[in-house]
Design a protein around this motif. Structure first.
Motif, PDB file in Angstrom:
ATOM      1  N   UNK A   1       0.812  -1.218   0.000  1.00  0.00           N
ATOM      2  CA  UNK A   1       0.000   0.000   0.000  1.00  0.00           C
ATOM      3  C   UNK A   1       0.844   1.265   0.000  1.00  0.00           C
ATOM      4  N   UNK A   2       2.163   1.106  -0.139  1.00  0.00           N
ATOM      5  CA  UNK A   2       3.016   2.297  -0.198  1.00  0.00           C
ATOM      6  C   UNK A   2       2.856   2.942  -1.562  1.00  0.00           C
ATOM      7  N   UNK A   3       2.813   4.251  -1.592  1.00  0.00           N
ATOM      8  CA  UNK A   3       2.829   4.944  -2.874  1.00  0.00           C
ATOM      9  C   UNK A   3       1.564   4.871  -3.700  1.00  0.00           C
ATOM     10  N   UNK A   4       0.428   4.468  -3.111  1.00  0.00           N
ATOM     11  CA  UNK A   4      -0.824   4.564  -3.865  1.00  0.00           C
ATOM     12  C   UNK A   4      -1.803   5.465  -3.109  1.00  0.00           C
ATOM     13  N   UNK A   5      -2.769   6.008  -3.847  1.00  0.00           N
ATOM     14  CA  UNK A   5      -3.698   6.943  -3.208  1.00  0.00           C
ATOM     15  C   UNK A   5      -4.654   6.184  -2.278  1.00  0.00           C
ATOM     16  N   UNK A   6      -5.345   6.936  -1.378  1.00  0.00           N
ATOM     17  CA  UNK A   6      -6.191   6.270  -0.380  1.00  0.00           C
ATOM     18  C   UNK A   6      -7.283   5.379  -0.978  1.00  0.00           C
ATOM     19  N   UNK A   7      -7.831   5.748  -2.130  1.00  0.00           N
ATOM     20  CA  UNK A   7      -8.876   4.915  -2.734  1.00  0.00           C
ATOM     21  C   UNK A   7      -8.279   3.588  -3.199  1.00  0.00           C
ATOM     22  N   UNK A   8      -7.089   3.666  -3.800  1.00  0.00           N
ATOM     23  CA  UNK A   8      -6.416   2.451  -4.255  1.00  0.00           C
ATOM     24  C   UNK A   8      -6.044   1.582  -3.051  1.00  0.00           C
ATOM     25  N   UNK A   9      -5.684   2.248  -1.968  1.00  0.00           N
ATOM     26  CA  UNK A   9      -5.332   1.552  -0.738  1.00  0.00           C
ATOM     27  C   UNK A   9      -6.535   0.752  -0.219  1.00  0.00           C
ATOM     28  N   UNK A  10      -7.700   1.409  -0.212  1.00  0.00           N
ATOM     29  CA  UNK A  10      -8.928   0.722   0.213  1.00  0.00           C
ATOM     30  C   UNK A  10      -9.206  -0.478  -0.681  1.00  0.00           C
ATOM     31  N   UNK A  11      -8.988  -0.285  -1.982  1.00  0.00           N
ATOM     32  CA  UNK A  11      -9.232  -1.383  -2.913  1.00  0.00           C
ATOM     33  C   UNK A  11      -8.321  -2.567  -2.581  1.00  0.00           C
ATOM     34  N   UNK A  12      -7.062  -2.264  -2.324  1.00  0.00           N
ATOM     35  CA  UNK A  12      -6.084  -3.319  -2.040  1.00  0.00           C
ATOM     36  C   UNK A  12      -6.460  -4.064  -0.754  1.00  0.00           C
ATOM     37  N   UNK A  13      -6.843  -3.299   0.278  1.00  0.00           N
ATOM     38  CA  UNK A  13      -7.199  -3.944   1.542  1.00  0.00           C
ATOM     39  C   UNK A  13      -8.463  -4.781   1.388  1.00  0.00           C
ATOM     40  N   UNK A  14      -9.426  -4.256   0.616  1.00  0.00           N
ATOM     41  CA  UNK A  14     -10.648  -5.022   0.401  1.00  0.00           C
ATOM     42  C   UNK A  14     -10.400  -6.291  -0.396  1.00  0.00           C
ATOM     43  N   UNK A  15      -9.444  -6.203  -1.316  1.00  0.00           N
ATOM     44  CA  UNK A  15      -9.099  -7.393  -2.103  1.00  0.00           C
ATOM     45  C   UNK A  15      -8.518  -8.467  -1.189  1.00  0.00           C
ATOM     46  N   UNK A  16      -7.722  -8.032  -0.226  1.00  0.00           N
ATOM     47  CA  UNK A  16      -7.142  -8.984   0.715  1.00  0.00           C
ATOM     48  C   UNK A  16      -8.243  -9.632   1.561  1.00  0.00           C
ATOM     49  N   UNK A  17      -9.204  -8.831   2.006  1.00  0.00           N
ATOM     50  CA  UNK A  17     -10.307  -9.379   2.813  1.00  0.00           C
ATOM     51  C   UNK A  17     -11.161 -10.331   1.970  1.00  0.00           C
TER      52      UNK A  17
END
Lengths: 128, 231
Positions: free
Chosen positions: B154-170
């Protein structure tokens, strides 16, 4: 549902509280099916094991029961829900009264204030 | 059996000690945060688990095996820096992964790409940094692996992309698999984690479940981290 988590307390406890609120307020009605762990986890953006733990706590409190294959349901016993509702109300009143005490209001003064606010609202005024 | 087991793991680069006796066990079904400041040994630990680095002494066992072809088949690794060739198209990467990994779920990857509106015909060169990182994460998460090692996802991406990444993990949570996420952006990630491991100068400074830490210290992992690592 909008979820909000404070940073200084365990997440499962906060999940448990918010699910309880949804049950008491009728958002999840008595006997109604709760969303699956995975869906709740996604919706609240929390770890699935944390959701599992919160639901297990609600099961222990008998507010929720699991049916082996079809998921989890809200209890059908409305007295149970009423009981929890009263507990929550008492806690809120308690908090309110002690906050009023902190700014120097006695119980009687607090009561008087509540009555006054009620009257004002009935009149449709905004001034106390 | 534990998915990951490190035993007195040490790694030095010349006289510089990167890992100084790491002991840890990760059970199946856990999402674990590997947290520590820059230079604390996070990437070294992950690279040893992938087999990209060999330890100076001690061992890291994945599903009971030393890193090698058998473990690479069950470990899905997201490196910190992208390794995608910019001339390639998304479709090339999909067939690349399909050839390389027998556990790659092509349907799942295509589904996730479609949900993001990424065309398989797009050249990687034409994608923004954030989109490229999402593509890479999709490739890694679309494998049905036992252990996912995500280095700074999640380094170096915007907060929306960060949420997407975390949701993908969940969304891809599997009770038989574990996910290790290294990061120093704790605030964004802590509600996704079961456990946290704090690394400090190549040693484990703390290992705890997130909720135990919050309960015992009355503060978030992020706040506690700031206290432990105050400069």
């Amino acid at each position: 549902m909008t979820w909000r988590f404070e940073p200084d307390r365990p997440i499962y406890i906060q999940l448990q509280e918010q699910l309880k609120l949804a049950i008491v307020s009728g958002q999840y009605p008595p006997g109604g099916k709760l969303p699956a762990v995975r869906d709740l986890a996604e919706d609240a953006s929390v770890n699935p094991n944390t959701v599992q733990r919160a639901l297990a706590e609600l099961e222990r409190e008998m507010l929720v029961y699991a049916q082996r294959t079809s998921g989890r349901f809200v209890t059908e016993e409305s007295e149970m829900i009423e009981k929890i509702k009263t507990e929550m109300a008492l806690k809120l009143v308690d908090e309110f009264v002690s906050k009023m005490a902190a700014i120097g209001y006695s119980k009687d003064e607090t009561n008087a204030m509540l009555t006054k606010i009620e009257e004002v609202e009935e009149r449709g005024d905004t001034q106390l | 059996m534990a998915i990951l087991n490190c035993n007195e793991l040490r790694k030095s680069y010349g006289s510089k000690v990167a890992l100084n006796g790491i002991n840890l066990t990760i059970e199946p079904g856990r999402i674990v945060g590997l947290l520590g400041p820059n230079g604390s040994g996070k990437t070294t630990l992950i690279k040893i688990c992938t087999g990209l680095l060999t330890p100076t002494s001690g061992q890291a066992l994945i599903n009971g095996m030393s890193p090698g072809p058998e473990t690479k088949a069950i470990v899905s690794f997201l490196p910190e820096a992208t390794y995608l060739n910019s001339w390639m198209k998304v479709s090339h990467m999909l067939s690349f992964f399909k050839d390389f990994y027998s556990d790659f779920n092509l349907d799942k990857a295509q589904d996730m790409l479609r949900n993001l509106g990424i065309s398989e015909k797009d050249a990687l060169r034409s994608l923004s940094k954030g989109t490229k990182e999402k593509v890479q994460l999709i490739l890694v998460m679309a494998r049905e692996a036992k252990l996912y090692l995500l280095d700074e996802p999640i380094g170096g991406v915007d907060p929306a992309a960060r949420d997407y990444i975390l949701n993908t993990i969940i969304k891809n949570y599997n009770p038989d698999a574990s996910v290790v996420i290294s990061t120093h952006l704790i605030y964004d990630i802590e509600q996704v984690l079961d456990d946290v491991i704090f690394l400090k100068n190549g040693e484990i400074a703390l290992s705890s479940s997130v909720d135990d830490l919050r309960e015992n210290h009355g503060m978030s992992v992020d706040a506690y981290f700031r206290e432990v690592f105050r400069c």
